[in-house]
Write a protein that holds these residues in place. Structure first.
Motif, short mmCIF file in Angstrom:
data_model
loop_
_atom_site.label_atom_id
_atom_site.label_comp_id
_atom_site.label_asym_id
_atom_site.label_seq_id
_atom_site.Cartn_x
_atom_site.Cartn_y
_atom_site.Cartn_z
N PRO A 258 22.99 78.07 91.43
CA PRO A 258 21.79 77.50 92.05
C PRO A 258 22.10 76.53 93.19
CG PRO A 258 21.59 77.45 89.67
CD PRO A 258 23.01 77.83 89.97
N LEU A 259 23.20 75.78 93.06
CA LEU A 259 23.54 74.80 94.10
C LEU A 259 23.85 75.49 95.43
CD1 LEU A 259 23.90 71.82 94.69
CD2 LEU A 259 26.28 72.00 93.95
N SER B 35 12.11 78.67 108.38
CA SER B 35 11.63 79.91 107.76
C SER B 35 12.72 80.61 106.93
CB SER B 35 11.13 80.87 108.84
OG SER B 35 12.18 81.21 109.74
N ALA B 36 13.87 79.98 106.76
CA ALA B 36 14.97 80.60 106.01
C ALA B 36 14.54 80.86 104.57
CB ALA B 36 16.20 79.70 106.03
N VAL B 37 14.90 82.02 104.04
CA VAL B 37 14.48 82.42 102.70
C VAL B 37 15.12 81.54 101.63
CG1 VAL B 37 16.36 84.10 102.39
CG2 VAL B 37 14.18 84.43 101.20
N GLU B 38 16.27 80.93 101.95
CA GLU B 38 16.94 80.08 100.95
C GLU B 38 16.12 78.83 100.61
OE1 GLU B 38 20.10 82.47 102.98
OE2 GLU B 38 18.43 81.20 103.66
N ILE B 39 15.24 78.39 101.50
CA ILE B 39 14.48 77.16 101.27
C ILE B 39 13.51 77.32 100.09
CG2 ILE B 39 12.87 75.49 102.27
CD1 ILE B 39 14.17 76.07 105.00
N PRO B 40 12.61 78.31 100.10
CA PRO B 40 11.73 78.45 98.93
C PRO B 40 12.49 78.81 97.65
CG PRO B 40 11.41 80.29 100.45
CD PRO B 40 12.24 79.27 101.16
N ILE B 41 13.58 79.59 97.79
CA ILE B 41 14.38 79.93 96.61
C ILE B 41 14.96 78.66 95.98
CG2 ILE B 41 16.50 81.07 95.82
CD1 ILE B 41 15.95 83.29 97.81
N ALA B 42 15.53 77.78 96.82
CA ALA B 42 16.13 76.55 96.31
C ALA B 42 15.09 75.66 95.64
CB ALA B 42 16.81 75.79 97.45
N PHE B 43 13.93 75.50 96.27
CA PHE B 43 12.89 74.68 95.66
C PHE B 43 12.44 75.26 94.32
CE2 PHE B 43 12.23 72.55 99.77
CZ PHE B 43 11.95 71.27 99.34
N LEU C 66 14.07 77.27 92.25
CA LEU C 66 15.13 77.16 91.26
C LEU C 66 15.22 75.76 90.67
CD1 LEU C 66 18.06 79.24 92.83
CD2 LEU C 66 16.91 79.71 90.66
N PHE C 67 15.24 74.75 91.54
CA PHE C 67 15.49 73.40 91.04
C PHE C 67 14.25 72.75 90.44
CE2 PHE C 67 19.47 73.88 93.26
CZ PHE C 67 20.33 73.28 92.35
N ILE C 68 13.07 73.19 90.83
CA ILE C 68 11.87 72.69 90.15
C ILE C 68 11.84 73.21 88.72
CG2 ILE C 68 9.35 72.91 90.06
CD1 ILE C 68 9.37 72.75 93.13
N VAL C 69 12.17 74.49 88.54
CA VAL C 69 12.21 75.07 87.19
C VAL C 69 13.33 74.43 86.37
CG1 VAL C 69 12.67 77.18 85.88
CG2 VAL C 69 11.16 77.25 87.87
N LEU C 70 14.53 74.33 86.96
CA LEU C 70 15.65 73.74 86.23
C LEU C 70 15.39 72.27 85.88
CD1 LEU C 70 18.66 75.24 88.25
CD2 LEU C 70 18.03 75.76 85.88
N ALA C 71 14.77 71.53 86.79
CA ALA C 71 14.45 70.12 86.52
C ALA C 71 13.45 70.01 85.38
CB ALA C 71 13.90 69.46 87.77
N ALA C 72 12.46 70.90 85.34
CA ALA C 72 11.47 70.87 84.27
C ALA C 72 12.13 71.17 82.92
CB ALA C 72 10.35 71.88 84.55
#
Length: 249
Positions: free
Chosen positions: A201-202, A218-226, A228-234
């Motif tokens: 994820p990092l 508009s890079a696709v990695e931006i929404p993917i990163a958000f 991933l880490f919102i779910v992992l943080a929860a």
């Protein structure tokens, strides 16, 4: 609930900054990386410029703060478990999750201060970034740091031993750092490492940060990163709060 959270957050911040040496060391380390390591990346950039090197390494340094600065915060909780402080907090009228969430919030405040200093140093070295991109980067850092801090508190409550916790963290730290492309972009790695990095994820957080620093919102990695880490943080926050309730009975 909010009052108890603010009380525990203030208490943890007061403890952290009562001895300014340790917060100072936490700030100096990423700045030293920025000053000493970023110039080494100039030969890996297309134009060979300092600005391009900073665009590669500054977001990586910020993610280093978010993850590895927060991952070690649980060691203090082990000491408080040993001397009985956590049990005393737990039997007080305070909202129990605030005992863990106050520490997590303290880590968020600390990493934002550290990140701003890193950005200021990078700006003095010639880097420029838009306000929107910077705000998104700070939000991504907050989500990443929330995950790392909650994971650290949960590990501390599960392991309750400094040696066991340090061995667990050290086992995973190096491969996670290398497969995230923190020091050298993963594009320069062998093909098998590029494939394996996709499950880290990092990696997406670092790539998202680099996209933000180059203005590619508009890079696709931006929404993917958000995501991933919102779910992992929860998940890790729920785990650490549940572990505290188990310890407190």
């Amino acid at each position: 609930m909010i009052r108890h959270l603010s009380l525990f957050t203030g208490y943890e911040l007061k403890k952290s900054f009562s001895n300014p040496v340790w917060p100072l060391f936490g700030i100096i380390q990423p700045v030293l990386y920025l000053l000493m390591f970023a110039p080494l990346l100039k030969s890996m950039t297309r134009g060979g410029s300092t600005v391009e090197a900073l665009q590669l390494f500054t977001p990586a340094a910020m993610m280093m703060i978010a993850v590895f600065g927060s991952l070690f915060s649980g060691f203090g909780l082990i000491g408080e478990l040993r001397n009985g402080s956590v049990e005393r907090y737990a039997v007080s009228p305070a909202w129990r999750p605030a005992i863990v969430l106050g520490r997590v919030t303290r880590d968020m405040v600390t990493l934002v201060v550290q990140a701003i200093l890193v950005v200021v140093v990078a700006w003095l070295m010639g880097l420029r970034i838009g306000i929107a991109a910077l705000l998104l980067m700070l939000l991504l850092m907050a989500a990443t740091g929330l995950f790392a801090s909650s994971l650290s508190q949960g590990l501390a409550l599960a392991v309750r031993d400094e040696n066991g916790m340090s061995q667990t963290l050290n086992l995973f730290m190096l491969p996670v750092m290398l497969l995230a492309g923190l020091f050298i972009p993963i594009a320069f790695a062998p093909h098998w490492m590029q494939v394996v990095a996709k499950i880290n994820p990092l990696y997406y957080a670092v790539e998202a940060g680099r996209a933000l620093f180059t203005g590619n919102l508009s890079a696709v990695e931006i929404p993917i990163a958000f995501a991933l880490f919102i779910v992992l943080a929860a998940i890790t926050t729920a785990w650490s709060v549940r572990s505290l309730r188990r310890v407190a009975g």
